[in-house]
Motif scaffolding. Sequence first.
Motif, PDB file in Angstrom:
ATOM      1  N   ASP A 173       0.829  -1.212   0.000  1.00 25.32           N
ATOM      2  CA  ASP A 173       0.000   0.000   0.000  1.00 25.32           C
ATOM      3  C   ASP A 173       0.865   1.264   0.000  1.00 25.32           C
ATOM      4  OD1 ASP A 173      -2.531  -1.349   0.277  1.00 25.32           O
ATOM      5  OD2 ASP A 173      -2.099  -1.650   2.396  1.00 25.32           O
ATOM      6  N   VAL A 174       2.038   1.188   0.645  1.00 29.68           N
ATOM      7  CA  VAL A 174       2.794   2.416   0.900  1.00 29.68           C
ATOM      8  C   VAL A 174       4.131   2.521   0.154  1.00 29.68           C
ATOM      9  CG1 VAL A 174       1.767   2.808   3.175  1.00 29.68           C
ATOM     10  CG2 VAL A 174       3.857   1.431   3.001  1.00 29.68           C
ATOM     11  N   ALA A 175       4.621   1.389  -0.408  1.00 30.55           N
ATOM     12  CA  ALA A 175       6.007   1.381  -0.919  1.00 30.55           C
ATOM     13  C   ALA A 175       6.270   2.501  -1.935  1.00 30.55           C
ATOM     14  CB  ALA A 175       6.330   0.010  -1.515  1.00 30.55           C
ATOM     15  N   ALA A 176       5.445   2.609  -2.964  1.00 29.28           N
ATOM     16  CA  ALA A 176       5.701   3.621  -4.009  1.00 29.28           C
ATOM     17  C   ALA A 176       5.541   5.033  -3.458  1.00 29.28           C
ATOM     18  CB  ALA A 176       4.761   3.398  -5.197  1.00 29.28           C
ATOM     19  N   GLY A 177       4.552   5.209  -2.569  1.00 25.99           N
ATOM     20  CA  GLY A 177       4.287   6.548  -2.030  1.00 25.99           C
ATOM     21  C   GLY A 177       5.418   7.076  -1.168  1.00 25.99           C
ATOM     22  N   ILE A 178       6.160   6.172  -0.541  1.00 29.26           N
ATOM     23  CA  ILE A 178       7.256   6.599   0.342  1.00 29.26           C
ATOM     24  C   ILE A 178       8.267   7.447  -0.422  1.00 29.26           C
ATOM     25  CG2 ILE A 178       9.294   5.709   1.590  1.00 29.26           C
ATOM     26  CD1 ILE A 178       7.470   3.365   2.517  1.00 29.26           C
ATOM     27  N   ILE A 179       8.658   6.958  -1.594  1.00 30.75           N
ATOM     28  CA  ILE A 179       9.678   7.717  -2.339  1.00 30.75           C
ATOM     29  C   ILE A 179       9.086   8.985  -2.952  1.00 30.75           C
ATOM     30  CG2 ILE A 179       9.492   6.265  -4.429  1.00 30.75           C
ATOM     31  CD1 ILE A 179      12.753   6.959  -4.357  1.00 30.75           C
ATOM     32  N   LEU A 180       7.810   8.966  -3.253  1.00 26.05           N
ATOM     33  CA  LEU A 180       7.177  10.194  -3.768  1.00 26.05           C
ATOM     34  C   LEU A 180       7.277  11.314  -2.736  1.00 26.05           C
ATOM     35  CD1 LEU A 180       4.164   8.737  -5.655  1.00 26.05           C
ATOM     36  CD2 LEU A 180       5.418  10.719  -6.437  1.00 26.05           C
ATOM     37  N   VAL A 181       6.904  10.987  -1.484  1.00 27.65           N
ATOM     38  CA  VAL A 181       6.928  12.023  -0.443  1.00 27.65           C
ATOM     39  C   VAL A 181       8.365  12.487  -0.186  1.00 27.65           C
ATOM     40  CG1 VAL A 181       6.428  12.512   1.993  1.00 27.65           C
ATOM     41  CG2 VAL A 181       4.794  11.197   0.628  1.00 27.65           C
ATOM     42  N   ARG A 182       9.286  11.523  -0.119  1.00 23.20           N
ATOM     43  CA  ARG A 182      10.684  11.915   0.158  1.00 23.20           C
ATOM     44  C   ARG A 182      11.229  12.805  -0.951  1.00 23.20           C
ATOM     45  NH1 ARG A 182      12.456   6.252   2.817  1.00 23.20           N
ATOM     46  NH2 ARG A 182      11.816   6.835   4.919  1.00 23.20           N
ATOM     47  N   GLU A 183      10.976  12.416  -2.186  1.00 26.24           N
ATOM     48  CA  GLU A 183      11.515  13.197  -3.318  1.00 26.24           C
ATOM     49  C   GLU A 183      10.804  14.543  -3.475  1.00 26.24           C
ATOM     50  OE1 GLU A 183      14.169  12.768  -5.419  1.00 26.24           O
ATOM     51  OE2 GLU A 183      14.766  11.194  -4.027  1.00 26.24           O
ATOM     52  N   ALA A 184       9.631  14.670  -2.858  1.00 20.22           N
ATOM     53  CA  ALA A 184       8.932  15.961  -2.897  1.00 20.22           C
ATOM     54  C   ALA A 184       9.344  16.834  -1.709  1.00 20.22           C
ATOM     55  CB  ALA A 184       7.422  15.728  -2.881  1.00 20.22           C
ATOM     56  N   GLY A 185      10.297  16.342  -0.917  1.00 18.64           N
ATOM     57  CA  GLY A 185      10.841  17.142   0.185  1.00 18.64           C
ATOM     58  C   GLY A 185      10.210  16.883   1.540  1.00 18.64           C
ATOM     59  N   GLY A 186       9.383  15.843   1.654  1.00 15.74           N
ATOM     60  CA  GLY A 186       8.734  15.555   2.936  1.00 15.74           C
ATOM     61  C   GLY A 186       9.456  14.489   3.734  1.00 15.74           C
ATOM     62  N   PHE A 187       8.948  14.241   4.934  1.00 21.00           N
ATOM     63  CA  PHE A 187       9.507  13.204   5.799  1.00 21.00           C
ATOM     64  C   PHE A 187       8.548  12.020   5.885  1.00 21.00           C
ATOM     65  CE2 PHE A 187      11.369  17.150   7.589  1.00 21.00           C
ATOM     66  CZ  PHE A 187      12.707  16.840   7.377  1.00 21.00           C
ATOM     67  N   VAL A 188       9.107  10.809   5.884  1.00 24.78           N
ATOM     68  CA  VAL A 188       8.308   9.587   6.034  1.00 24.78           C
ATOM     69  C   VAL A 188       9.016   8.681   7.024  1.00 24.78           C
ATOM     70  CG1 VAL A 188       7.184   7.652   4.866  1.00 24.78           C
ATOM     71  CG2 VAL A 188       7.857   9.647   3.534  1.00 24.78           C
ATOM     72  N   GLU A 189       8.310   8.248   8.050  1.00 19.36           N
ATOM     73  CA  GLU A 189       8.898   7.317   9.030  1.00 19.36           C
ATOM     74  C   GLU A 189       7.841   6.324   9.482  1.00 19.36           C
ATOM     75  OE1 GLU A 189      10.592   9.616  12.243  1.00 19.36           O
ATOM     76  OE2 GLU A 189      11.923  10.708  10.874  1.00 19.36           O
ATOM     77  N   SER A 190       8.277   5.271  10.156  1.00 21.46           N
ATOM     78  CA  SER A 190       7.292   4.411  10.803  1.00 21.46           C
ATOM     79  C   SER A 190       6.889   5.131  12.091  1.00 21.46           C
ATOM     80  CB  SER A 190       7.882   3.037  11.105  1.00 21.46           C
ATOM     81  OG  SER A 190       8.921   3.164  12.037  1.00 21.46           O
ATOM     82  N   ILE A 191       5.725   4.781  12.639  1.00 19.25           N
ATOM     83  CA  ILE A 191       5.277   5.486  13.851  1.00 19.25           C
ATOM     84  C   ILE A 191       6.262   5.242  14.991  1.00 19.25           C
ATOM     85  CG2 ILE A 191       3.434   5.623  15.595  1.00 19.25           C
ATOM     86  CD1 ILE A 191       1.411   5.286  13.283  1.00 19.25           C
ATOM     87  N   ARG A 192       6.807   4.020  15.052  1.00 18.61           N
ATOM     88  CA  ARG A 192       7.798   3.733  16.117  1.00 18.61           C
ATOM     89  C   ARG A 192       9.197   4.193  15.724  1.00 18.61           C
ATOM     90  NH1 ARG A 192       4.832  -1.361  17.725  1.00 18.61           N
ATOM     91  NH2 ARG A 192       3.284  -0.377  19.045  1.00 18.61           N
ATOM     92  N   GLY A 193       9.394   4.549  14.460  1.00 19.13           N
ATOM     93  CA  GLY A 193      10.682   5.072  14.016  1.00 19.13           C
ATOM     94  C   GLY A 193      11.765   4.023  13.856  1.00 19.13           C
ATOM     95  N   ASP A 194      11.388   2.737  13.705  1.00 17.35           N
ATOM     96  CA  ASP A 194      12.411   1.691  13.591  1.00 17.35           C
ATOM     97  C   ASP A 194      12.280   0.926  12.270  1.00 17.35           C
ATOM     98  OD1 ASP A 194       9.971   0.704  14.151  1.00 17.35           O
ATOM     99  OD2 ASP A 194      10.583  -0.654  15.757  1.00 17.35           O
ATOM    100  N   GLY A 195      13.397   0.483  11.716  1.00 19.47           N
ATOM    101  CA  GLY A 195      13.402  -0.390  10.524  1.00 19.47           C
ATOM    102  C   GLY A 195      12.890   0.306   9.273  1.00 19.47           C
ATOM    103  N   PRO A 196      12.896  -0.434   8.130  1.00 16.16           N
ATOM    104  CA  PRO A 196      12.389   0.153   6.888  1.00 16.16           C
ATOM    105  C   PRO A 196      10.885   0.438   6.999  1.00 16.16           C
ATOM    106  CG  PRO A 196      13.512  -1.964   6.489  1.00 16.16           C
ATOM    107  CD  PRO A 196      13.352  -1.819   7.973  1.00 16.16           C
ATOM    108  N   VAL A 197      10.492   1.658   6.650  1.00 15.23           N
ATOM    109  CA  VAL A 197       9.088   2.077   6.820  1.00 15.23           C
ATOM    110  C   VAL A 197       8.136   1.144   6.086  1.00 15.23           C
ATOM    111  CG1 VAL A 197       7.492   4.017   6.651  1.00 15.23           C
ATOM    112  CG2 VAL A 197       9.940   4.440   6.643  1.00 15.23           C
ATOM    113  N   GLN A 198       8.549   0.722   4.877  1.00 18.99           N
ATOM    114  CA  GLN A 198       7.621  -0.070   4.053  1.00 18.99           C
ATOM    115  C   GLN A 198       7.224  -1.389   4.724  1.00 18.99           C
ATOM    116  OE1 GLN A 198      10.726   0.776   3.233  1.00 18.99           O
ATOM    117  NE2 GLN A 198      11.808  -0.790   2.101  1.00 18.99           N
TER     118      GLN A 198
END
Length: 262
Positions: free
Chosen positions: A213-238
């Motif tokens: 659900d989230v894999a492609a969107g993660i890089i979209l947000v990052r490349e648009a200058g935003g931040f993406v993390e897991s709620i706990r902040g650990d491991g790969p977000v996807q």
Amino acid sequence: MQSANMNVMIKAARKAGRSLIKDFREVENLQVSVKGAGDFVSRADREAERIIKDELRNARPNYGWLGEETGAEDGEDPTRRWIVDPLDGTTNFLHGLPHWAVSIALEHKGEIVAGVIFDAAKDELYTAEKGNGAWMNGQRLRVSGRRQMIEAIFATGIPFGGRSTLPATLRDLGALMPFCAGVRRFGAAALDLAYVAAGRYDGYWERGISTWDVAAGIILVREAGGFVESIRGDGPVQDARNIVCGNTALFSEFAGIIRARD
Ligand code: IPD
């Protein structure tokens, strides 16, 4: 310059999108009885995944695979895998709501390096590659510049069908609503992320979400200058099954509110 992988991903997303749009028109025109609609949509979903898999596998036979419908398969190249949701927003599709998308990501050594999200009903094609920015139909995307929580709109997914993440999400909503301009639940996580990248939403979070659900969107947000993390902040977000993302100015305040309830 778009990479060869990106060309392959776009071709696959457009081809699957064309197939889904034909099926969607049938749902919209109610040629599918309400009773048979669920099976019809599952068939549409599986057919879209078959189309994408054929395209990607033909072009890169050695990459691994993770698809919502067909699951995980190892590739000869253990460092790369495609991550695919052929139809994100299935429930919208089933109800004739034109808010659903094809989502294709490429992961390399545990990091998402390219993503394509195709909103076929609105003909919006979102693309991003590491270091090359995020784009929609050839237009550069940037996260919003909003700096005040009280002006910000956030998106989420509200867990349905008795999922265990519902109480925490309701607590999140209770904590966030007094401080922002609104929370939306449009029903397609890939598009929630694409809309953050496009500056339409100021942030998005969800509990109990899947990798595809989230894999492609993660890089979209990052490349648009935003931040993406897991709620706990650990491991790969996807792979975390939960996510929080937002524009540059508001991310830490927004994520702080969500994390205080974890
Ligand atoms: C769903 C959508 C929805 C999100 C759910 C997902 P699907 O994906 O992205 O917005 O809230 O968690 O499962 O099932 O339509 O591919």
